[in-house]
Design a protein around this motif. Structure first.
Motif, PDB file in Angstrom:
ATOM      1  N   MET A   1       0.848  -1.167   0.000  1.00 34.67           N
ATOM      2  CA  MET A   1       0.000   0.000   0.000  1.00 34.67           C
ATOM      3  C   MET A   1       0.895   1.232   0.000  1.00 34.67           C
ATOM      4  N   GLN A   2       0.661   2.126  -0.941  1.00 39.45           N
ATOM      5  CA  GLN A   2       1.399   3.381  -0.994  1.00 39.45           C
ATOM      6  C   GLN A   2       0.407   4.529  -1.019  1.00 39.45           C
ATOM      7  N   VAL A   3       0.613   5.486  -0.134  1.00 43.07           N
ATOM      8  CA  VAL A   3      -0.271   6.642  -0.075  1.00 43.07           C
ATOM      9  C   VAL A   3       0.560   7.919  -0.045  1.00 43.07           C
ATOM     10  N   HIS A   4      -0.132   9.032  -0.199  1.00 38.09           N
ATOM     11  CA  HIS A   4       0.471  10.358  -0.178  1.00 38.09           C
ATOM     12  C   HIS A   4      -0.307  11.209   0.811  1.00 38.09           C
ATOM     13  N   VAL A   5       0.317  12.276   1.266  1.00 37.71           N
ATOM     14  CA  VAL A   5      -0.377  13.230   2.118  1.00 37.71           C
ATOM     15  C   VAL A   5      -1.600  13.743   1.361  1.00 37.71           C
ATOM     16  N   GLY A   6      -2.751  13.751   2.030  1.00 39.76           N
ATOM     17  CA  GLY A   6      -3.993  14.210   1.423  1.00 39.76           C
ATOM     18  C   GLY A   6      -4.876  13.090   0.911  1.00 39.76           C
ATOM     19  N   ASP A   7      -4.320  11.892   0.715  1.00 38.35           N
ATOM     20  CA  ASP A   7      -5.142  10.755   0.302  1.00 38.35           C
ATOM     21  C   ASP A   7      -6.106  10.395   1.428  1.00 38.35           C
ATOM     22  N   VAL A   8      -7.184   9.716   1.083  1.00 36.88           N
ATOM     23  CA  VAL A   8      -8.184   9.303   2.061  1.00 36.88           C
ATOM     24  C   VAL A   8      -8.156   7.781   2.181  1.00 36.88           C
ATOM     25  N   LEU A   9      -8.129   7.295   3.418  1.00 37.80           N
ATOM     26  CA  LEU A   9      -8.216   5.869   3.687  1.00 37.80           C
ATOM     27  C   LEU A   9      -9.654   5.554   4.079  1.00 37.80           C
ATOM     28  N   ARG A  10     -10.247   4.563   3.407  1.00 34.80           N
ATOM     29  CA  ARG A  10     -11.616   4.123   3.699  1.00 34.80           C
ATOM     30  C   ARG A  10     -11.541   2.798   4.427  1.00 34.80           C
ATOM     31  N   PHE A  11     -12.144   2.753   5.594  1.00 37.34           N
ATOM     32  CA  PHE A  11     -12.172   1.533   6.394  1.00 37.34           C
ATOM     33  C   PHE A  11     -13.565   0.947   6.289  1.00 37.34           C
ATOM     34  N   THR A  12     -13.662  -0.217   5.672  1.00 40.99           N
ATOM     35  CA  THR A  12     -14.960  -0.852   5.482  1.00 40.99           C
ATOM     36  C   THR A  12     -15.332  -1.642   6.726  1.00 40.99           C
ATOM     37  N   GLY A  13     -16.637  -1.719   6.986  1.00 43.16           N
ATOM     38  CA  GLY A  13     -17.110  -2.483   8.133  1.00 43.16           C
ATOM     39  C   GLY A  13     -16.866  -3.966   7.918  1.00 43.16           C
ATOM     40  N   ARG A  14     -16.392  -4.642   8.950  1.00 40.90           N
ATOM     41  CA  ARG A  14     -16.091  -6.077   8.813  1.00 40.90           C
ATOM     42  C   ARG A  14     -17.274  -6.937   9.230  1.00 40.90           C
ATOM     43  N   THR A  15     -18.271  -6.328   9.833  1.00 42.85           N
ATOM     44  CA  THR A  15     -19.476  -7.056  10.217  1.00 42.85           C
ATOM     45  C   THR A  15     -20.696  -6.279   9.750  1.00 42.85           C
ATOM     46  N   VAL A  16     -21.807  -6.959   9.600  1.00 37.98           N
ATOM     47  CA  VAL A  16     -23.042  -6.316   9.162  1.00 37.98           C
ATOM     48  C   VAL A  16     -23.426  -5.239  10.166  1.00 37.98           C
ATOM     49  N   GLY A  17     -23.752  -4.064   9.652  1.00 42.55           N
ATOM     50  CA  GLY A  17     -24.180  -2.965  10.499  1.00 42.55           C
ATOM     51  C   GLY A  17     -23.061  -2.060  10.978  1.00 42.55           C
ATOM     52  N   THR A  18     -21.818  -2.440  10.729  1.00 44.38           N
ATOM     53  CA  THR A  18     -20.695  -1.585  11.106  1.00 44.38           C
ATOM     54  C   THR A  18     -20.480  -0.562   9.997  1.00 44.38           C
ATOM     55  N   PRO A  19     -20.582   0.720  10.324  1.00 43.89           N
ATOM     56  CA  PRO A  19     -20.451   1.735   9.273  1.00 43.89           C
ATOM     57  C   PRO A  19     -19.016   1.892   8.779  1.00 43.89           C
ATOM     58  N   GLU A  20     -18.891   2.318   7.545  1.00 41.89           N
ATOM     59  CA  GLU A  20     -17.594   2.640   6.964  1.00 41.89           C
ATOM     60  C   GLU A  20     -17.147   3.971   7.559  1.00 41.89           C
ATOM     61  N   HIS A  21     -15.851   4.137   7.766  1.00 44.81           N
ATOM     62  CA  HIS A  21     -15.339   5.428   8.208  1.00 44.81           C
ATOM     63  C   HIS A  21     -14.104   5.796   7.383  1.00 44.81           C
ATOM     64  N   HIS A  22     -13.745   7.076   7.443  1.00 48.62           N
ATOM     65  CA  HIS A  22     -12.679   7.615   6.602  1.00 48.62           C
ATOM     66  C   HIS A  22     -11.644   8.344   7.444  1.00 48.62           C
ATOM     67  N   ALA A  23     -10.421   8.391   6.929  1.00 45.11           N
ATOM     68  CA  ALA A  23      -9.346   9.153   7.565  1.00 45.11           C
ATOM     69  C   ALA A  23      -8.490   9.777   6.469  1.00 45.11           C
ATOM     70  N   THR A  24      -8.094  11.013   6.672  1.00 42.56           N
ATOM     71  CA  THR A  24      -7.233  11.722   5.730  1.00 42.56           C
ATOM     72  C   THR A  24      -5.786  11.592   6.186  1.00 42.56           C
ATOM     73  N   VAL A  25      -4.898  11.264   5.263  1.00 43.49           N
ATOM     74  CA  VAL A  25      -3.483  11.099   5.583  1.00 43.49           C
ATOM     75  C   VAL A  25      -2.853  12.484   5.769  1.00 43.49           C
ATOM     76  N   LEU A  26      -2.287  12.694   6.966  1.00 40.36           N
ATOM     77  CA  LEU A  26      -1.614  13.953   7.281  1.00 40.36           C
ATOM     78  C   LEU A  26      -0.114  13.860   7.066  1.00 40.36           C
ATOM     79  N   GLU A  27       0.434  12.649   7.289  1.00 40.62           N
ATOM     80  CA  GLU A  27       1.881  12.460   7.181  1.00 40.62           C
ATOM     81  C   GLU A  27       2.174  10.988   6.898  1.00 40.62           C
ATOM     82  N   VAL A  28       3.099  10.752   5.995  1.00 40.10           N
ATOM     83  CA  VAL A  28       3.555   9.393   5.696  1.00 40.10           C
ATOM     84  C   VAL A  28       4.840   9.187   6.483  1.00 40.10           C
TER      85      VAL A  28
END
Length: 72
Positions: A1-28
């Protein structure tokens, strides 16, 4: 996995009903765009992470053709 500052990481729910959440990369912190990353979640919480298998990267368009930014 390679990311840059400003990219968004999406975390998908691993179980039914768990919402997806996001995080913005501030520093690599790793080399060549690799983890760990300092991120800010939607609620403003900041932390360092090593993303797991349920994480997807949304690269910013201006980073798609370029090389990863260097770490600190």
């Amino acid at each position: 996995m390679q990311v840059h500052v400003g990219d968004v990481l999406r975390f998908t729910g691993r179980t039914v009903g768990t919402p997806e959440h996001h995080a913005t990369v501030l520093e690599v912190l790793g080399r060549n765009g690799e983890p760990p990353y300092r991120v800010r979640y939607e609620d403003g919480h900041e932390t360092e992470i090593y993303p797991g298998p349920g994480c997807l990267v949304e690269n910013r368009p201006d980073h798609m053709a370029g090389a990863p930014r260097p770490h600190r």
